[in-house]
Design a protein around this motif. Structure first.
Motif, PDB file in Angstrom:
ATOM      1  N   LEU A 183      44.531  74.607  35.981  1.00  0.00           N
ATOM      2  CA  LEU A 183      45.242  75.703  35.309  1.00  0.00           C
ATOM      3  C   LEU A 183      46.736  75.405  35.177  1.00  0.00           C
ATOM      4  N   ASP A 184      47.277  74.656  36.129  1.00  0.00           N
ATOM      5  CA  ASP A 184      48.705  74.313  36.081  1.00  0.00           C
ATOM      6  C   ASP A 184      49.042  73.424  34.895  1.00  0.00           C
ATOM      7  N   HIS A 185      48.052  72.716  34.383  1.00  0.00           N
ATOM      8  CA  HIS A 185      48.286  71.772  33.291  1.00  0.00           C
ATOM      9  C   HIS A 185      47.934  72.353  31.924  1.00  0.00           C
ATOM     10  N   MET A 186      47.513  73.606  31.877  1.00  0.00           N
ATOM     11  CA  MET A 186      47.099  74.221  30.610  1.00  0.00           C
ATOM     12  C   MET A 186      48.265  74.954  29.950  1.00  0.00           C
ATOM     13  N   SER A 187      48.240  74.957  28.634  1.00  0.00           N
ATOM     14  CA  SER A 187      49.257  75.691  27.876  1.00  0.00           C
ATOM     15  C   SER A 187      48.906  77.181  27.901  1.00  0.00           C
ATOM     16  N   ASP A 188      49.851  78.004  27.477  1.00  0.00           N
ATOM     17  CA  ASP A 188      49.602  79.450  27.416  1.00  0.00           C
ATOM     18  C   ASP A 188      48.432  79.759  26.485  1.00  0.00           C
ATOM     19  N   GLU A 189      48.356  79.024  25.380  1.00  0.00           N
ATOM     20  CA  GLU A 189      47.257  79.229  24.427  1.00  0.00           C
ATOM     21  C   GLU A 189      45.913  78.883  25.066  1.00  0.00           C
ATOM     22  N   GLN A 190      45.864  77.795  25.827  1.00  0.00           N
ATOM     23  CA  GLN A 190      44.625  77.400  26.495  1.00  0.00           C
ATOM     24  C   GLN A 190      44.222  78.421  27.557  1.00  0.00           C
ATOM     25  N   LEU A 191      45.195  78.939  28.286  1.00  0.00           N
ATOM     26  CA  LEU A 191      44.903  79.955  29.303  1.00  0.00           C
ATOM     27  C   LEU A 191      44.367  81.231  28.663  1.00  0.00           C
ATOM     28  N   ALA A 192      44.959  81.623  27.539  1.00  0.00           N
ATOM     29  CA  ALA A 192      44.475  82.811  26.829  1.00  0.00           C
ATOM     30  C   ALA A 192      43.057  82.585  26.322  1.00  0.00           C
ATOM     31  N   GLN A 193      42.788  81.408  25.818  1.00  0.00           N
ATOM     32  CA  GLN A 193      41.452  81.085  25.324  1.00  0.00           C
ATOM     33  C   GLN A 193      40.441  81.075  26.474  1.00  0.00           C
ATOM     34  N   LEU A 194      40.833  80.544  27.601  1.00  0.00           N
ATOM     35  CA  LEU A 194      39.966  80.526  28.778  1.00  0.00           C
ATOM     36  C   LEU A 194      39.664  81.945  29.246  1.00  0.00           C
TER      37      LEU A 194
END
Length: 122
Positions: A89-100
Protein backbone atom coordinates in the motif's frame (compact mmCIF):
# COMPACT_ATOMS: atom_id res chain seq x y z
CA UNK A 1 10.56 -7.84 -33.85
CA UNK A 2 10.43 -7.06 -30.12
CA UNK A 3 7.13 -5.15 -30.42
CA UNK A 4 5.45 -8.04 -32.25
CA UNK A 5 6.73 -10.56 -29.70
CA UNK A 6 5.67 -8.32 -26.81
CA UNK A 7 2.17 -7.89 -28.25
CA UNK A 8 1.83 -11.63 -28.67
CA UNK A 9 2.81 -12.25 -25.03
CA UNK A 10 0.34 -9.62 -23.81
CA UNK A 11 -2.49 -11.20 -25.84
CA UNK A 12 -1.66 -14.69 -24.53
CA UNK A 13 -1.65 -13.45 -20.93
CA UNK A 14 -4.91 -11.55 -21.48
CA UNK A 15 -6.61 -14.68 -22.85
CA UNK A 16 -5.16 -16.82 -20.05
CA UNK A 17 -6.63 -14.54 -17.40
CA UNK A 18 -10.11 -14.86 -18.90
CA UNK A 19 -9.71 -18.64 -19.12
CA UNK A 20 -8.69 -18.84 -15.46
CA UNK A 21 -11.65 -16.63 -14.51
CA UNK A 22 -14.02 -19.32 -15.88
CA UNK A 23 -13.40 -21.33 -12.70
CA UNK A 24 -14.61 -18.49 -10.46
CA UNK A 25 -18.15 -18.08 -9.13
CA UNK A 26 -20.25 -15.98 -11.57
CA UNK A 27 -20.14 -12.76 -9.50
CA UNK A 28 -16.37 -12.91 -9.11
CA UNK A 29 -15.90 -13.84 -12.76
CA UNK A 30 -17.81 -10.78 -13.97
CA UNK A 31 -15.95 -8.49 -11.58
CA UNK A 32 -12.58 -10.05 -12.48
CA UNK A 33 -13.21 -9.90 -16.22
CA UNK A 34 -14.25 -6.25 -16.07
CA UNK A 35 -11.28 -5.32 -13.88
CA UNK A 36 -8.75 -7.13 -16.08
CA UNK A 37 -10.22 -5.62 -19.26
CA UNK A 38 -10.05 -2.13 -17.77
CA UNK A 39 -6.48 -2.54 -16.47
CA UNK A 40 -5.16 -3.86 -19.78
CA UNK A 41 -6.78 -0.92 -21.60
CA UNK A 42 -5.27 1.56 -19.15
CA UNK A 43 -1.78 0.15 -19.59
CA UNK A 44 -1.91 -0.23 -23.36
CA UNK A 45 0.54 2.62 -23.93
CA UNK A 46 2.65 2.49 -20.77
CA UNK A 47 6.42 2.77 -20.86
CA UNK A 48 8.62 -0.39 -20.94
CA UNK A 49 9.55 -0.46 -17.20
CA UNK A 50 5.86 -0.12 -16.22
CA UNK A 51 4.91 -2.75 -18.80
CA UNK A 52 7.39 -5.21 -17.30
CA UNK A 53 6.00 -4.73 -13.79
CA UNK A 54 2.42 -4.87 -15.07
CA UNK A 55 2.96 -8.12 -16.97
CA UNK A 56 4.87 -9.72 -14.08
CA UNK A 57 2.12 -8.94 -11.59
CA UNK A 58 -0.67 -10.16 -13.89
CA UNK A 59 1.29 -13.33 -14.67
CA UNK A 60 1.70 -14.00 -10.94
CA UNK A 61 -2.04 -13.36 -10.49
CA UNK A 62 -2.95 -15.82 -13.26
CA UNK A 63 -0.64 -18.50 -11.86
CA UNK A 64 -1.89 -18.06 -8.29
CA UNK A 65 -5.53 -18.12 -9.34
CA UNK A 66 -5.00 -21.16 -11.58
CA UNK A 67 -3.46 -23.05 -8.66
CA UNK A 68 -6.25 -22.01 -6.30
CA UNK A 69 -9.05 -22.95 -8.67
CA UNK A 70 -7.85 -26.47 -9.36
CA UNK A 71 -10.65 -28.78 -8.21
CA UNK A 72 -8.46 -30.57 -5.65
CA UNK A 73 -7.30 -27.26 -4.13
CA UNK A 74 -10.88 -26.00 -3.86
CA UNK A 75 -11.95 -29.15 -2.02
CA UNK A 76 -9.05 -28.85 0.42
CA UNK A 77 -9.08 -25.13 1.15
CA UNK A 78 -12.34 -23.69 -0.22
CA UNK A 79 -10.50 -20.42 -0.67
CA UNK A 80 -9.85 -18.20 -3.68
CA UNK A 81 -7.47 -15.25 -3.50
CA UNK A 82 -4.90 -14.15 -0.99
CA UNK A 83 -4.39 -11.23 1.33
CA UNK A 84 -2.56 -8.17 0.07
CA UNK A 85 0.74 -7.39 1.77
CA UNK A 86 0.14 -4.12 3.69
CA UNK A 87 3.62 -2.88 2.69
CA UNK A 88 2.45 -2.76 -0.93
CA UNK A 89 0.00 0.00 0.00
CA UNK A 90 2.94 2.34 0.65
CA UNK A 91 3.96 2.04 -3.00
CA UNK A 92 0.50 2.69 -4.50
CA UNK A 93 -0.68 5.99 -5.92
CA UNK A 94 -3.83 7.70 -4.63
CA UNK A 95 -5.65 6.54 -7.76
CA UNK A 96 -4.60 2.92 -7.16
CA UNK A 97 -5.68 3.10 -3.52
CA UNK A 98 -9.08 4.48 -4.53
CA UNK A 99 -9.46 1.73 -7.12
CA UNK A 100 -8.50 -0.90 -4.55
CA UNK A 101 -11.08 0.49 -2.14
CA UNK A 102 -13.80 0.38 -4.82
CA UNK A 103 -12.85 -3.22 -5.61
CA UNK A 104 -13.03 -4.09 -1.91
CA UNK A 105 -16.49 -2.52 -1.63
CA UNK A 106 -17.74 -4.42 -4.67
CA UNK A 107 -16.36 -7.70 -3.38
CA UNK A 108 -17.76 -7.39 0.14
CA UNK A 109 -21.20 -5.91 -0.45
CA UNK A 110 -23.99 -8.48 -0.17
CA UNK A 111 -25.42 -9.73 -3.43
CA UNK A 112 -28.98 -8.82 -4.38
CA UNK A 113 -29.99 -12.49 -4.35
CA UNK A 114 -29.55 -12.77 -0.57
CA UNK A 115 -31.66 -9.67 0.04
CA UNK A 116 -34.71 -11.06 -1.75
CA UNK A 117 -37.37 -12.35 0.62
CA UNK A 118 -39.64 -15.20 -0.42
CA UNK A 119 -43.18 -14.14 -1.25
CA UNK A 120 -45.98 -15.42 0.93
CA UNK A 121 -48.78 -17.35 -0.71
CA UNK A 122 -52.29 -16.56 0.46
Amino acid sequence: MFAADHGSRVRRLYKLIFRVHRALPPELRIMGDNYARDEFKRHKKCNPPEAKIFLTEWTDYAITLAKQTKPLQQVKKKKVGEYLDPQLLDHMSDEQLAQLYELHKAATEPSDETDVKPTESK
